[in-house]
Design an enzyme around this catalytic site. Structure first.
Site, PDB file in Angstrom:
ATOM      1  N   TYR A 184      38.051  -9.470 -32.039  1.00  0.00           N
ATOM      2  CA  TYR A 184      37.374  -8.273 -31.562  1.00  0.00           C
ATOM      3  C   TYR A 184      38.425  -7.198 -31.304  1.00  0.00           C
ATOM      4  O   TYR A 184      39.600  -7.505 -31.047  1.00  0.00           O
ATOM      5  CB  TYR A 184      36.596  -8.568 -30.285  1.00  0.00           C
ATOM      6  CG  TYR A 184      35.340  -9.368 -30.525  1.00  0.00           C
ATOM      7  CD1 TYR A 184      34.098  -8.757 -30.625  1.00  0.00           C
ATOM      8  CD2 TYR A 184      35.402 -10.756 -30.667  1.00  0.00           C
ATOM      9  CE1 TYR A 184      32.946  -9.493 -30.854  1.00  0.00           C
ATOM     10  CE2 TYR A 184      34.258 -11.505 -30.902  1.00  0.00           C
ATOM     11  CZ  TYR A 184      33.035 -10.864 -30.999  1.00  0.00           C
ATOM     12  OH  TYR A 184      31.905 -11.603 -31.239  1.00  0.00           O
ATOM     13  N   HIS A 246      26.608  -9.005 -32.497  1.00  0.00           N
ATOM     14  CA  HIS A 246      25.958  -8.861 -31.195  1.00  0.00           C
ATOM     15  C   HIS A 246      25.057  -7.629 -31.180  1.00  0.00           C
ATOM     16  O   HIS A 246      25.412  -6.583 -31.735  1.00  0.00           O
ATOM     17  CB  HIS A 246      27.004  -8.661 -30.092  1.00  0.00           C
ATOM     18  CG  HIS A 246      27.874  -9.844 -29.827  1.00  0.00           C
ATOM     19  ND1 HIS A 246      27.663 -10.701 -28.768  1.00  0.00           N
ATOM     20  CD2 HIS A 246      28.978 -10.307 -30.468  1.00  0.00           C
ATOM     21  CE1 HIS A 246      28.599 -11.636 -28.761  1.00  0.00           C
ATOM     22  NE2 HIS A 246      29.403 -11.418 -29.792  1.00  0.00           N
TER      23      HIS A 246
END
Length: 331
Positions: A184, A246
């Site tokens: 990330y 997500h």
């Protein structure tokens, strides 16, 4: 003077019932294995908030029962305290090691499950994860949120409706995912200077739709440079999560929806280290060679298509605030 009796009244607190007579005086509780738990539970009897009282007393029961059932040693308890201390020390404004610990122990998914027992047709939920960080800026539909990153290009098209299929307009939807190397943005040193990547906020249009470009995410390991990752390694569990994107859908007048969309066929789909996969959340990502993407824009080569529709449930509740954010805008 040393040895002089103290006449000050003791601080007020819960009374502990007497148990054993001492030289004719009132009976006193013996803090042994049998009576200790009851005494600690009673010590919270005057807690003003009934829910806090219930939670604390149940916690004491469970912890004490664990110690008794396992015959916990001093060395093991000391190790546990050290582990929790290191877990806290690993946390920063943009890293939450305790969330990771909760995730890998299945607690996050259990809390999620008991709070979402009746979905009534709403999209299934799953864990928030430890990488919901920073400000998710409102971004135009069609934006490539991973423009600077290598990887196979992907077009994501989605829609938000209520339980009757009515499209919901002006709904903020936060998206974030890992890069082609499994990291990330907040895990990389460049985050401090270059800012976010592969994360954004989209606002649904009049038909409840939003769409964007990105790269196909890959499966990745949870962070293994901290105490939680070390525990996973030492217990011979693999640290992998299947590929996913997500989504946090925060429609006014509806329950916030925290979920992932998983890539069908990922090798870790049946063994997610944080136990977050549900069948309904698995999407087929189609490989395409069309020269034009669904929004009419030209493609530079082969690309993949992810399509998913979110259904949200009437209600309320606060969406979580991203770690490290300084804004007051609702997440």
């Amino acid at each position: 003077m040393y040895g002089r009796p103290c006449n000050r009244a003791p601080p007020k607190g819960p009374k502990v019932s007497a148990k054993v007579s001492v030289k004719g005086n009132a009976e006193m509780t013996q803090f042994n294995e049998t009576e200790l738990t009851a005494a600690v539970i009673r010590s919270f009897d005057q807690t003003p908030d009934p829910r806090a009282k219930f939670l604390l007393q149940e916690l004491v029961k469970s912890l004490h029962d664990y110690v008794r059932r396992t015959d916990l040693t001093f060395e093991e308890w000391d190790h546990a305290i050290g582990f929790l201390t290191r877990t806290g020390q690993k946390c920063t404004d943009i890293r939450q090691e305790f969330i990771l610990l909760s995730d890998v122990l299945g607690v996050s998914m259990l809390v999620d499950a008991v709070n979402h027992r009746d979905r009534d047709g709403a999209t299934e939920t799953t864990v928030l994860g430890p990488f919901y960080v920073g400000e998710h800026k409102v971004t135009p539909h069609g934006t490539d949120i991973s423009a600077s990153l290598p990887g196979e290009r992907m077009f994501v098209q989605s829609r938000v409706t209520d339980l009757d299929g009515k499209p919901l307009a002006n709904v903020p939807v936060d998206v974030w995912h890992a890069d082609d190397d499994g990291f990330y943005d907040s895990q990389k040193p460049s985050y401090a200077t270059e800012g976010p990547s592969s994360r954004a906020r989209f606002i649904t249009d009049a038909d409840g739709r939003f769409f964007f470009r990105t790269i196909v995410p890959c499966s990745y390991p949870i962070p293994t440079d901290g105490p939680v990752g070390q525990m996973i390694t030492q217990t011979n569990r693999h640290p992998m999560r299947p590929a996913h994107v997500h989504f946090l859908v925060n429609a006014k007048g509806h329950e916030p929806l925290i979920t992932h969309v998983f890539v069908e066929g990922d090798k870790y789909i049946d063994s997610d280290v944080v136990f977050g996969v549900k069948d309904e959340l698995i999407a087929k990502v189609e490989r395409r060679t069309d020269p034009v993407m669904p929004d009419g824009q030209q493609s530079d080569g082969p690309w993949s298509l992810m399509t998913y529709e979110f259904h949200v449930k009437p209600g309320g509740g606060m969406a979580p605030t991203p770690l490290g954010t300084k804004v007051t805008e609702d997440a």
